[in-house]
Structures are given as C-alpha cells and as structure tokens.
Motif scaffolding. Structure first.
Motif, PDB file in Angstrom:
ATOM      1  N   LYS A 180      27.596 -44.413 -10.490  1.00  0.00           N
ATOM      2  CA  LYS A 180      28.536 -45.458 -10.064  1.00  0.00           C
ATOM      3  C   LYS A 180      29.291 -45.987 -11.268  1.00  0.00           C
ATOM      4  N   THR A 207      31.785 -44.314  -6.783  1.00  0.00           N
ATOM      5  CA  THR A 207      30.519 -43.604  -6.855  1.00  0.00           C
ATOM      6  C   THR A 207      30.772 -42.120  -6.671  1.00  0.00           C
ATOM      7  N   THR A 221      34.340 -50.298  -7.144  1.00  0.00           N
ATOM      8  CA  THR A 221      33.412 -49.312  -7.685  1.00  0.00           C
ATOM      9  C   THR A 221      33.742 -47.927  -7.157  1.00  0.00           C
ATOM     10  N   GLU A 246      31.983 -49.021 -12.420  1.00  0.00           N
ATOM     11  CA  GLU A 246      32.537 -50.309 -12.018  1.00  0.00           C
ATOM     12  C   GLU A 246      33.868 -50.576 -12.710  1.00  0.00           C
TER      13      GLU A 246
END
Lengths: 116, 114
Positions: free
Chosen positions: A20, A80, A78, A22
C-alpha cells in the motif's frame, strides 16, 4: 504551501504480496487525486483519477482489481498493488488538485516499488 | 483528442549558454499549459504555468516560456544554464474544465556540460 507527501518513499516486496502506498496533501484539501506510473527514462502515465468518497476512474488498460485506489478523505488517497509481480516494479507518483482551484496539480515525491 | 509533443528527447548544452526546450500541443479546446522539472528519483516540481493572461510566463530558476496559440506551442527557455539545471523536463496540458487531467509530453533530458 501545497505540499504532497507519499509514504513509503521506497519499498521492496516479494512476488505475490500486496503493498500500500499513501498519498497525503499536507496543508490543503484535495478534491481530486491522481496516480501515475513512470518507467525508467519515460514519461508519466496516468493510471487513475480519484475523488473523495467515490470510486476511482481508471485509464484504459489499467487493471482496477490489481491497483486498488481508495480516497477516504480530502487529504488522503491510497494505492494498493495487489498480488504484486516483478513487472509491477516502477516509480509511482501521486498528485493532488486543490479544492476550489482549477488547473494545477501538486505532485508527491514518488514511491519506488521493487518486486522481487 | 489532446496530445503533447516534445520533439527533443535530449538536449546537450554548455554551461552559461542559452537553451530552448520545445513543446507543441494539439487540442480542439482551451488548455492550461505547464512545465515541470524532475530530478533523479524525485517527483515533479513546477517550473511555470500558463492559465490565462500574458503569453510570456516567468517561472522559477530563471526559466520562462511563451504561449503561442497560433503555433500551438509553449517552448521553455533559459538565457544561461547551470550544471544544476541538468534534469528531465516535462511539458503538460490539461483541459480548462472537468477533471483537469494532465497529458504529459515524453520529456526532454537537458544535460548541461562544463
């Protein structure tokens, strides 16, 4: 002003795992955030556009089930990368547009993803 | 459809010499225009932008660009370059309404020689 941060700056993960990334707008609210991918010595390729509270809009050819984007608030988005493979290794850059201000995007410093 | 062309993939220039990096765009609607610089393993830093008004735009680090609507160009110039200007330069356009998505050119690598 208009600072965008990304975390992590660099990540190495094993093939098959998820990672992930951010993206935060630190001192402003971002109505729209963008995710780009950049291969070595190439330009930025837009992957998706996300608006707070709604589903991301993916560009043609980008697998939405592989690159999950969540834009939970006006300051955080985010990305992922699910079930990462070596071909997903790349430089990922996010950008934010300031609420109420048109035209300009503010870019994060980028995240270098290496999948082994 | 919109497109951005940066014809020069690499531009070598000696220190203290002037430089021009070319950018042409194609669009049937009004656009905003931007130049960004990218240093190795870093994000993009805005050099300058044209949204409206004066067609000559001055940016940071001594760079300037001129919007030429008839030639659909937005060339970047600097009268005297420094070693520290060695980097990748990207031209970008966006629509003046809607999502303001950027379309980037392929980039020009400026290499300043001592």
């Amino acid at each position: 002003g208009a600072v965008v941060s990304q975390h992590p700056s660099r990540v190495i993960c094993k093939s098959g795992t998820s990672v992930k990334i951010e993206c935060r707008s630190l001192d402003f609210q971002a109505t729209t955030m963008f995710w780009y991918r950049q291969f070595p010595k190439q330009s930025l390729m837009l992957m998706a556009t996300s608006n707070e509270g709604s589903k991301a809009t993916y560009e043609q050819g980008v697998e939405k089930d592989k690159f999950l984007i969540n834009h939970a608030s006006l300051t955080l988005s985010t990305l992922t990368v699910t079930s990462a493979h070596p071909e997903d290794s790349s430089f990922y850059i996010c950008s934010s547009q300031m609420e109420g201000v048109s035209g300009e995007q503010y870019f994060g410093p980028g995240t270098r993803l290496t999948v082994t | 459809a919109q497109s951005v062309t940066q014809l020069d993939s690499q531009v070598p220039v000696f220190e203290e010499a002037p430089v021009e990096l070319r950018c042409n765009y194609s669009s049937s609607v009004s656009v905003y225009l931007f130049w960004y610089v990218q240093y190795p393993n870093q994000g993009l830093q805005l050099l300058l932008k044209y949204l409206s008004g004066s067609t000559l735009v001055k940016g940071i680090n001594g760079f300037e660009a001129e919007f030429n609507k008839s030639q659909t160009s937005f060339h970047l110039r600097k009268p005297s370059v420094h070693i520290s200007d060695t980097a990748e330069y990207f031209c970008a356009v966006s629509f003046t309404s809607g999502t303001y998505k950027y379309i980037f050119g392929t980039g020009t690598r400026l290499k300043v020689l001592a």
